[in-house]
Scaffold this active site. Structure first.
Site, PDB file in Angstrom:
ATOM      1  N   HIS A 307       0.854  -1.179   0.000  1.00 31.08           N
ATOM      2  CA  HIS A 307       0.000   0.000   0.000  1.00 31.08           C
ATOM      3  C   HIS A 307       0.888   1.225   0.000  1.00 31.08           C
ATOM      4  O   HIS A 307       1.937   1.231   0.635  1.00 31.08           O
ATOM      5  CB  HIS A 307      -0.917   0.013   1.236  1.00 31.08           C
ATOM      6  CG  HIS A 307      -2.058   0.957   1.105  1.00 31.08           C
ATOM      7  ND1 HIS A 307      -1.942   2.291   1.404  1.00 31.08           N
ATOM      8  CD2 HIS A 307      -3.320   0.762   0.658  1.00 31.08           C
ATOM      9  CE1 HIS A 307      -3.103   2.870   1.169  1.00 31.08           C
ATOM     10  NE2 HIS A 307      -3.949   1.985   0.706  1.00 31.08           N
ATOM     11  N   ASP A 365      -7.992  -5.478   0.128  1.00 29.75           N
ATOM     12  CA  ASP A 365      -8.444  -6.249  -1.030  1.00 29.75           C
ATOM     13  C   ASP A 365      -8.018  -7.703  -0.971  1.00 29.75           C
ATOM     14  O   ASP A 365      -8.554  -8.543  -1.692  1.00 29.75           O
ATOM     15  CB  ASP A 365      -7.912  -5.619  -2.325  1.00 29.75           C
ATOM     16  CG  ASP A 365      -8.631  -4.329  -2.645  1.00 29.75           C
ATOM     17  OD1 ASP A 365      -9.775  -4.197  -2.201  1.00 29.75           O
ATOM     18  OD2 ASP A 365      -8.048  -3.466  -3.304  1.00 29.75           O
TER      19      ASP A 365
HETATM   20  N1  CMC Z   1       4.319  -7.673  -4.810  1.00 31.75           N
HETATM   21  C1  CMC Z   1       5.664  -7.649  -4.966  1.00 31.75           C
HETATM   22  N2  CMC Z   1       6.419  -6.540  -4.838  1.00 31.75           N
HETATM   23  C2  CMC Z   1       5.787  -5.401  -4.529  1.00 31.75           C
HETATM   24  C3  CMC Z   1       4.391  -5.341  -4.339  1.00 31.75           C
HETATM   25  C4  CMC Z   1       3.650  -6.542  -4.488  1.00 31.75           C
HETATM   26  N3  CMC Z   1       2.314  -6.543  -4.315  1.00 31.75           N
HETATM   27  N4  CMC Z   1       4.027  -4.079  -4.039  1.00 31.75           N
HETATM   28  C5  CMC Z   1       5.154  -3.358  -4.040  1.00 31.75           C
HETATM   29  N5  CMC Z   1       6.224  -4.154  -4.330  1.00 31.75           N
HETATM   30  C6  CMC Z   1       7.637  -3.761  -4.349  1.00 31.75           C
HETATM   31  C7  CMC Z   1       7.984  -2.965  -5.594  1.00 31.75           C
HETATM   32  O1  CMC Z   1       8.406  -3.814  -6.641  1.00 31.75           O
HETATM   33  C8  CMC Z   1       9.071  -2.062  -5.090  1.00 31.75           C
HETATM   34  O2  CMC Z   1      10.263  -2.839  -4.980  1.00 31.75           O
HETATM   35  P1  CMC Z   1      11.705  -2.141  -5.226  1.00 31.75           P
HETATM   36  O3  CMC Z   1      11.842  -1.113  -4.136  1.00 31.75           O
HETATM   37  O4  CMC Z   1      12.673  -3.268  -5.116  1.00 31.75           O
HETATM   38  O5  CMC Z   1      11.650  -1.538  -6.602  1.00 31.75           O
HETATM   39  C9  CMC Z   1       8.627  -1.731  -3.660  1.00 31.75           C
HETATM   40  O6  CMC Z   1       7.828  -2.852  -3.243  1.00 31.75           O
HETATM   41  C10 CMC Z   1       7.799  -0.442  -3.533  1.00 31.75           C
HETATM   42  O7  CMC Z   1       6.718  -0.545  -4.460  1.00 31.75           O
HETATM   43  P2  CMC Z   1       6.068   0.677  -5.212  1.00 31.75           P
HETATM   44  O8  CMC Z   1       5.447   0.200  -6.465  1.00 31.75           O
HETATM   45  O9  CMC Z   1       7.047   1.808  -5.293  1.00 31.75           O
HETATM   46  O10 CMC Z   1       4.943   1.083  -4.168  1.00 31.75           O
HETATM   47  P3  CMC Z   1       3.724   2.037  -4.456  1.00 31.75           P
HETATM   48  O11 CMC Z   1       3.425   2.720  -3.187  1.00 31.75           O
HETATM   49  O12 CMC Z   1       3.971   2.887  -5.642  1.00 31.75           O
HETATM   50  O13 CMC Z   1       2.551   1.026  -4.854  1.00 31.75           O
HETATM   51  C11 CMC Z   1       0.723  -0.484  -4.668  1.00 31.75           C
HETATM   52  C12 CMC Z   1       1.546   0.622  -3.974  1.00 31.75           C
HETATM   53  C13 CMC Z   1      -0.505  -0.770  -3.823  1.00 31.75           C
HETATM   54  C14 CMC Z   1       0.259   0.026  -6.038  1.00 31.75           C
HETATM   55  C15 CMC Z   1       1.608  -1.746  -4.823  1.00 31.75           C
HETATM   56  O14 CMC Z   1       2.017  -2.211  -3.564  1.00 31.75           O
HETATM   57  C16 CMC Z   1       0.907  -2.855  -5.617  1.00 31.75           C
HETATM   58  O15 CMC Z   1       0.937  -2.857  -6.844  1.00 31.75           O
HETATM   59  N6  CMC Z   1       0.241  -3.822  -4.892  1.00 31.75           N
HETATM   60  C17 CMC Z   1      -0.516  -4.864  -5.558  1.00 31.75           C
HETATM   61  C18 CMC Z   1      -1.875  -4.340  -5.989  1.00 31.75           C
HETATM   62  C19 CMC Z   1      -2.811  -4.110  -4.818  1.00 31.75           C
HETATM   63  O16 CMC Z   1      -2.965  -4.939  -3.944  1.00 31.75           O
HETATM   64  N7  CMC Z   1      -3.491  -2.945  -4.836  1.00 31.75           N
HETATM   65  C20 CMC Z   1      -4.513  -2.596  -3.820  1.00 31.75           C
HETATM   66  C21 CMC Z   1      -4.084  -1.465  -2.948  1.00 31.75           C
HETATM   67  S1  CMC Z   1      -5.126  -1.235  -1.516  1.00 31.75           S
HETATM   68  C22 CMC Z   1      -6.696  -0.853  -2.077  1.00 31.75           C
HETATM   69  C23 CMC Z   1      -6.782   0.245  -3.084  1.00 31.75           C
HETATM   70  O17 CMC Z   1      -6.044   1.231  -3.052  1.00 31.75           O
HETATM   71  O18 CMC Z   1      -7.627   0.162  -3.934  1.00 31.75           O
END
Ligand code: CMC
Length: 430
Positions: A307, A365
């Protein structure tokens, strides 16, 4: 203002004192609005990770401590003691309703408990296998072609009526999406049923028989709606605000929110979680999926993990995780193997250094799909359910924005990195 922060341009030596504003809770914010005028610069913050886009008094969340408050009330108390409609009132008007206010609110929603009969024709334009979110986008957008009589954006009564229309009509449109996909006749809304019962009736009753949901199913769905009702300035809410800032039609603004929510990184994750659990298929396959999630060459991510703001735990996930188990004990429709895979996946990921270092925890989720599955709601409808729940958050934030004295069109700036100015070359000379 509590104090100032001085920004120094080390190239010119020019300085700017920026006011720092303190909210009720949370990190203070630096007001950089004079930056361009005084220092000739903009700020850049891709993904708006540290940019506050507005002042808001609706929802507060603390990602480190796992706190979520709506109008000051902790989500745990609302989830345990309130109802979705009461939370709707709270988000819209800032206070919990008295009994009289609640009854009046319900009565006013009931007055708007229909959609124009012509709206049916919009559904028939969709193939039976159209994704329900695609239908939701179309039919909610179509609402912007009605209600011209109450569309004065400067009139608080018109704005309030629009909010009530959205809350009353979203369940109808959502249930109709499902009915269209299974080829059943649409079911009209009923005044004598409470909000959640009415929605389930519109989803599952058929001409031959009414649908009588169990009390536990109603409670579980009500909880799911409460937990998704609002979440401050997330991607879909910010989209609604941005569209609204251009003074667009509010039904069209809500549609913009639905569009954004559909993304798999946002609300689309609940559907993606169930698909992922199905793909994993067996606990023994989990390590292989964990390895894929960690592999930077592979675009696969563990859906329902991580998140932007919650870096310790998602308080909504804690509540809904328990609800999954309660539901499991009470009804036999919970998909036990799927829940077992989810539990095992959670356990393995939470012990893995990759997830620990990046503070990746299960989000709301991760579990909401399991609840919806137990209620008999098909996977493709999960994000629709999220949009139904979140519509009150969107419209509350829109109302707040429209009343904000600082309200003006949202217009981010950019750092241009394209070509330098050059002269046009006629096609035969290129
Ligand atoms: N699985 C594997 N690696 C992950 C994941 C994941 N679900 N989420 C983040 N990472 C890694 C990412 O690859 C990055 O690694 P590194 O630092 O080595 O490059 C690090 O963690 C930080 O990730 P980020 O993409 O910079 O984080 P963000 O804050 O931009 O993204 C997120 C947040 C929710 C989009 C992301 O965690 C994600 O895609 N999660 C899976 C989809 C999901 O469950 N979404 C629902 C969110 S909650 C409800 C809502 O908002 O609707």
């Amino acid at each position: 203002m509590s104090h100032t922060v001085t920004i120094t341009d080390n190239k010119t030596g020019k300085q700017l004192e920026c006011p720092v504003h303190e909210g009720t809770y949370g990190d203070p914010v630096i007001d950089t609005s004079a930056l361009n005028k005084e220092l000739g610069m903009f700020t850049i913050d891709p993904g708006f990770g540290i940019t506050a886009s507005c002042r808001s008094s609706i929802t507060y969340l603390d990602g480190e401590k796992g706190i979520l408050l709506h109008r000051g009330y902790p989500i745990e108390q609302l989830a345990g003691q309130s109802t979705y409609l009461e939370v709707c009132y709270l988000l819209l008007y800032g206070e919990l309703p008295t009994e009289t206010e609640y009854d009046q609110f319900r009565a006013e929603l009931n007055e708007r408990n229909m959609v124009h009969e012509h709206l049916e024709r919009f559904y028939s334009g969709y193939r039976y296998d159209a994704h329900p979110m695609a239908m939701m986008i179309g039919v909610t957008g179509a609402l912007s072609s009605y209600y011209h009589e109450a569309m004065d954006l400067d009139d608080p009564l018109d704005r309030d009526l629009t909010a009530k229309r959205i809350i009353a009509k979203m369940p109808i449109m959502a249930a109709h999406c499902y009915k269209h996909s299974v080829g059943h006749p649409f079911v009209y809304s009923r005044d004598d049923l409470a909000y959640v019962e009415n929605f389930l009736n519109m989803m599952f009753s058929v001409p031959m028989r009414d649908y009588e949901p169990s009390a536990i199913a109603v409670k579980a769905l009500d909880l799911m709606l409460i937990l998704h009702a609002d979440h401050e300035q997330n991607a879909s809410t910010s989209t609604v605000r941005l569209a609204g800032s251009a003074e667009a039609n509010p039904f069209a603004c809500i549609t913009a929110g639905i569009v954004t929510l559909w993304g798999r990184a946002h609300g689309g994750a609940n559907e993606a979680v169930l698909n992922m659990l199905g793909e994993i298929g067996d606990i023994k396959n989990i390590p292989q999926f964990i390895a894929r999630a960690k592999d930077k060459e592979d675009s696969f991510r563990l859906m329902g993990f991580g998140h932007r703001v919650y870096k310790n735990f998602d308080p909504r996930a804690i509540i809904i995780r328990k609800a999954c188990h309660d539901l499991l004990e009470a009804v036999d429709t919970v998909d036990q193997p799927l829940l077992d895979i989810a539990m095992a996946l959670e356990e393995i990921a939470l012990k893995d250094d990759y997830f620990i270092e990046r503070k990746l925890y299960p989000n709301v989720d991760f579990y909401s799909g399991i609840i919806l599955k137990a209620l008999g709601i098909p996977t493709s409808m999960y994000t629709v359910m999220f949009s139904l729940a979140r519509s009150v958050g969107w419209i509350s934030q829109w109302l707040e924005m429209m009343e904000d004295p600082d309200f003006r069109i949202g217009r981010p700036r950019q750092l241009y990195i394209g070509a330098e100015k050059r002269d046009y070359v006629p096609i035969d000379k290129r």
